[in-house]
Design a protein around this motif. Structure first.
Motif, PDB file in Angstrom:
ATOM      1  N   LEU A 190      -5.024   9.717  -0.948  1.00 45.71           N
ATOM      2  CA  LEU A 190      -4.888   8.934  -2.178  1.00 45.71           C
ATOM      3  C   LEU A 190      -4.126   7.660  -1.841  1.00 45.71           C
ATOM      4  O   LEU A 190      -3.128   7.708  -1.117  1.00 45.71           O
ATOM      5  CB  LEU A 190      -4.145   9.733  -3.254  1.00 45.71           C
ATOM      6  N   GLN A 191      -4.564   6.530  -2.386  1.00 46.84           N
ATOM      7  CA  GLN A 191      -3.922   5.257  -2.054  1.00 46.84           C
ATOM      8  C   GLN A 191      -3.754   4.411  -3.313  1.00 46.84           C
ATOM      9  O   GLN A 191      -4.648   4.328  -4.147  1.00 46.84           O
ATOM     10  CB  GLN A 191      -4.747   4.492  -1.027  1.00 46.84           C
ATOM     11  N   HIS A 192      -2.589   3.786  -3.419  1.00 45.55           N
ATOM     12  CA  HIS A 192      -2.292   2.870  -4.522  1.00 45.55           C
ATOM     13  C   HIS A 192      -1.964   1.510  -3.925  1.00 45.55           C
ATOM     14  O   HIS A 192      -1.058   1.393  -3.094  1.00 45.55           O
ATOM     15  CB  HIS A 192      -1.111   3.389  -5.350  1.00 45.55           C
ATOM     16  N   ASN A 193      -2.699   0.483  -4.332  1.00 40.35           N
ATOM     17  CA  ASN A 193      -2.532  -0.866  -3.791  1.00 40.35           C
ATOM     18  C   ASN A 193      -1.993  -1.809  -4.860  1.00 40.35           C
ATOM     19  O   ASN A 193      -2.381  -1.735  -6.034  1.00 40.35           O
ATOM     20  CB  ASN A 193      -3.874  -1.420  -3.293  1.00 40.35           C
ATOM     21  N   GLU A 250       0.843  -1.195   0.000  1.00 42.44           N
ATOM     22  CA  GLU A 250       0.000   0.000   0.000  1.00 42.44           C
ATOM     23  C   GLU A 250       0.880   1.247   0.000  1.00 42.44           C
ATOM     24  O   GLU A 250       1.780   1.371   0.829  1.00 42.44           O
ATOM     25  CB  GLU A 250      -0.910   0.031   1.234  1.00 42.44           C
ATOM     26  N   TYR A 253     -12.459   1.271  -4.731  1.00 43.78           N
ATOM     27  CA  TYR A 253     -11.341   0.784  -3.933  1.00 43.78           C
ATOM     28  C   TYR A 253     -11.246  -0.721  -4.085  1.00 43.78           C
ATOM     29  O   TYR A 253     -12.247  -1.434  -3.942  1.00 43.78           O
ATOM     30  CB  TYR A 253     -11.568   1.173  -2.472  1.00 43.78           C
ATOM     31  N   ASN A 295       0.354   5.390   0.232  1.00 39.10           N
ATOM     32  CA  ASN A 295      -0.688   6.368   0.517  1.00 39.10           C
ATOM     33  C   ASN A 295      -0.110   7.755   0.696  1.00 39.10           C
ATOM     34  O   ASN A 295       1.038   7.933   1.131  1.00 39.10           O
ATOM     35  CB  ASN A 295      -1.494   5.957   1.755  1.00 39.10           C
ATOM     36  N   LYS A 340      -3.772  -4.115  -9.466  1.00 39.22           N
ATOM     37  CA  LYS A 340      -3.330  -2.834  -8.938  1.00 39.22           C
ATOM     38  C   LYS A 340      -4.522  -1.883  -8.974  1.00 39.22           C
ATOM     39  O   LYS A 340      -5.336  -1.933  -9.893  1.00 39.22           O
ATOM     40  CB  LYS A 340      -2.173  -2.269  -9.764  1.00 39.22           C
ATOM     41  N   SER A 341      -4.611  -1.029  -7.986  1.00 38.28           N
ATOM     42  CA  SER A 341      -5.768  -0.130  -7.933  1.00 38.28           C
ATOM     43  C   SER A 341      -5.404   1.168  -7.238  1.00 38.28           C
ATOM     44  O   SER A 341      -4.428   1.241  -6.480  1.00 38.28           O
ATOM     45  CB  SER A 341      -6.934  -0.798  -7.204  1.00 38.28           C
ATOM     46  N   ASN A 342      -6.197   2.202  -7.522  1.00 36.06           N
ATOM     47  CA  ASN A 342      -6.061   3.502  -6.892  1.00 36.06           C
ATOM     48  C   ASN A 342      -7.370   3.851  -6.194  1.00 36.06           C
ATOM     49  O   ASN A 342      -8.455   3.501  -6.680  1.00 36.06           O
ATOM     50  CB  ASN A 342      -5.726   4.574  -7.921  1.00 36.06           C
TER      51      ASN A 342
END
Length: 742
Positions: free
Chosen positions: A590-593, A566, A649, A568, A617-619
């Motif tokens: 804002l978060q990128h996983n 993660e 999410y 963020n 992958k997701s934002n």
């Protein structure tokens, strides 16, 4: 069934002494000075929110105040989150308070905020904190006043949603010279109603379940703390906590449509599954504490011994009946009867020593030991009523756990600008499990030993009075909860259930974070977390043969599911406008996983399924704002407008669609009385919807509506000598164990 419903979401309740008050010019002058304090600032390894400088604190509860604290939010009005992601562990004056979510929420909602001096938000706790995984800490610091006398508070509330849910609580504080007594009692009724739409399937079979869940809860609990100062340097304290939950006649009523492809023709059959469940749980714990001050500059020794007893009785009857396409019921087809009791006994000891030196150097070290025995004597019986076939599955599972831990932490203030803190924690865990009725020998003598070395580092640089910069790194681990390792199934329907896993191992989390604060108002946080062997609940589904037909089976498996990262970024501020008539805090994240997990085998049965893969992958985006508006010059009328939003999410069960909630409140303070009314989810936008299409053609869809639009009305009264101080708080040796009984 109650536990199953929560698991599917994965995200995802007379003494009156009147006193005359006189406002002197001196008091007004002091109040004016207090209001000029910095309400929110960064200091060393934590953010500090000065409650005494906030007008929102007057006449509120601790829970409502926490929700209006920068970086803290709640999506369900029960659990608290830090920076929109980390779960919050509550400490009071350094004492960990680990009730379950319902009990803790009731406790915080009954506790008056007037007794709080400040709130510390620790996004990355040091080695001295016994927390797991990526949990953050909220440390509530109470006011320190030591005059003799009696005081307390009384609170009543009524929540009107789909059902009417009343609650009440009171607390009493007494101090006489060296003796302090603090006691509280709370009770509440909380009947939850939920509407479910659950869909899953593949290219040859599918299932749709839709219906109502009703969960009535009654909670009673409280605590008694007794503190006695033996002399100027030493004191002893005894703490007793009790919580009782009764959940009778929970009902899950689902109408199911089952589609199967026979050759080239789709055939649809209908049935209705109704589950009745009764449950009650008891949580009793006692802690004995001894504290010795070893010098005059703050060095001290803390010793704790604790005992915890947790007992839960639970049984359910799940009946599946034939149905037509309109949901009208026919004859019964099958029944599932479950008995799932649990008994946990735990003994724990902790030793902590804090040594302070005159050159702004602090050294702390300590150790802990806990022994926990879990007894799960469960039984599941499946009856096919048409054929008279009955299958009985007893499961008597014992689980023993020994944990040995030790830590060392050093903290140094180099100068007025630079401070540093470093620590290390070592933990050794020894587990033994035995399932006496299992056919698998691996379940009869299950042994696992593992150890972890967990580092911690914090560097803080106060550039000048307007700029502060800090960096933190931390390693943590998370053990499975005790109920997760009990190898049983909890049924929603005969082909849709949750399955626990005794082979799960502890997961590790490594975190780092960079914080920047400007003028004690604006903050920027950049962070990264790496999760190894994440403990999750993963859906496995496939086709099995049942009486000559293909049936789609969906199992939610508790397991270690790969790794996750993660990234963020959070930006926010806390400000006052118009001579402090309007106080607001805002944060945008804002978060990128990056997910990397795959599973295709049932860990208990060894059955093969089409692989469940989450390598996506997701934002995502989160928004939170809390606003407190003073409506009159006398500071007796206040309005609040709070809002949170979570965008698209990616979670473990799929893509979470956007959800949010608007909350509007009004508060009136009249002498020692406080009257408040709050409307939750005004826009009716808090609905959980999860889509999970897989590349192999399988899909899973979850739609849950919790009827969150509610009106809550409360009345509270503070009585007695307001100058009495709270008794000394101390760490409870069994707190970490309590957390894992949830």
């Amino acid at each position: 069934m109650k536990r199953l419903i929560h698991l599917i979401i994965v995200l995802s309740g007379t003494i009156v002494t009147a006193q005359e008050k006189k406002d002197t010019a001196a008091t007004k002058k002091i109040n004016e000075i207090v209001l000029k304090k910095n309400k929110f600032q960064r200091k060393n390894d934590r953010f500090i929110y000065d409650v005494g400088a906030s007008p929102a604190a007057k006449g509120a509860t601790v829970f409502s105040l926490l929700k209006e604290t920068p970086l803290i939010s709640s999506m369900d009005d029960k659990t608290l989150r830090i920076a929109g992601k980390s779960n919050a562990v509550i400490y009071i004056n350094g004492k960990k308070n680990q009730m379950d979510a319902d009990a803790l929420a009731a406790f915080l909602k009954s506790m008056p905020s007037d007794s709080i001096q400040k709130i510390e938000i620790i996004t990355m706790p040091g080695s001295e904190f016994q927390v797991e995984s990526s949990d953050g800490v909220i440390n509530i610091i109470l006011k320190k006043i030591t005059e003799n006398g009696l005081n307390g508070s009384l609170r009543m509330s009524n929540n009107q949603g789909y059902y009417n849910n009343p609650g009440m609580g009171f607390s009493i504080n007494y101090r006489k010279n060296n003796l302090g007594i603090n006691s509280s009692f709370n009770s509440s009724e909380n009947t939850k109603r939920q509407y479910y739409i659950l869909e899953n399937g593949s290219n040859i079979a599918s299932n749709r379940s839709e219906g109502i869940v009703s969960i009535p809860n009654k909670d009673y609990g409280g605590y008694l703390n007794i503190d006695y100062a033996l002399n100027d340097k030493s004191s002893i304290a005894l703490s007793y906590n009790n919580w009782y939950n009764k959940n009778f006649t929970s009902v899950t009523n689902l109408f199911n449509a089952v589609n199967v492809l026979n050759d080239t023709v789709w055939k649809t059959s209908y049935n209705r599954s109704i589950n009745h469940e009764n449950a009650e749980s008891y949580n009793n714990s006692v802690n004995l504490n001894y504290e010795l001050k070893t010098d005059s500059i703050g060095s001290k020794l803390n010793l704790n011994a604790a005992y915890l007893n947790f007992r839960k009785k639970q049984n359910g009857l799940n009946t599946t009946s034939a149905s037509d396409s309109n949901g009208n019921m026919g004859e019964d087809i099958s029944q599932i009867i479950q008995e799932t009791p649990q008994i946990i006994n735990s003994f724990s000891v902790t030793v902590d020593y804090y040594k302070k030196f005159k050159n702004d150097f602090t050294l702390s070290f300590g150790g802990n030991y806990s022994y926990t025995k879990t007894d799960n004597d469960t039984e599941t019986s499946l009856y096919q009523l048409a054929t008279g076939v009955a299958v009985r599955n007893p499961n008597h599972f014992f689980y023993l756990e020994n944990i040995y831990g030790g830590y060392l932490t050093a903290e140094k203030k180099v100068n007025d600008k630079i401070s540093a803190k470093a620590g290390i924690r070592y933990e050794l865990t020894q587990n033994k499990g035995n399932s006496y009725n299992a056919q698998d020998d691996n379940l009869k003598n299950l042994t696992r030993n593992y150890h972890n070395i967990l580092p911690y580092l914090n560097l803080n640089y106060s550039i000048n009075k307007d700029h502060n910069l800090s960096y933190s790194f931390s390693g943590r681990m998370k053990r499975p909860s005790f109920w997760e390792v009990n190898p049983v199934r909890t049924y929603l329907t005969e082909t849709n259930y949750v399955q626990n896993n005794p082979f799960m191992k502890a997961s590790a989390v490594y975190s780092q974070e960079l914080n920047y604060m400007f003028k004690n108002s604006y903050f920027f946080i950049v962070g990264h977390k790496y999760y190894k062997d994440v403990i999750l609940q993963i859906p496995l589904q496939g086709i099995i043969e049942n009486n000559g037909s293909h049936v789609n089976v969906l199992r939610y498996i508790r397991t270690n599911f790969g790794n996750r990262q993660e990234f963020n970024f959070i930006i926010g501020f806390q400000k006052s406008f118009f001579k402090q008539y309007w106080n607001t805090n805002v944060s945008i994240g804002l978060q990128h996983n990056i997910n990397d997990g795959s599973i295709d085998t049932d860990p208990l049965t060894g059955e093969k399924f089409p692989a469940y893969i989450n390598s996506r992958k997701s934002n995502g985006i989160t928004i939170s704002t809390n606003n407190n508006i003073r409506l009159d010059q006398a500071k007796t009328w206040f309005a609040s407008i709070n809002y949170w939003y979570v965008g698209n999410y990616q979670i473990e069960l799929g893509q979470l669609r956007p959800l949010g909630s608007l909350e509007i409140g009004l508060k009136k303070i009249w002498n020692d009385w406080t009257f408040a009314a709050t409307v939750y989810d005004v826009l009716n936008t808090n609905r959980v919807i999860i889509d999970d299409p897989q590349q192999n053609g399988n899909y899973n869809y979850i739609n849950i509506y919790n009827y969150p639009r509610q009106l809550n009305i409360s009345i509270s009264y503070n009585f007695g000598n307001k100058k009495i101080g709270k008794i000394r708080d101390f760490n409870n040796a069994s707190d970490e164990i309590k957390n894992r009984t949830k």
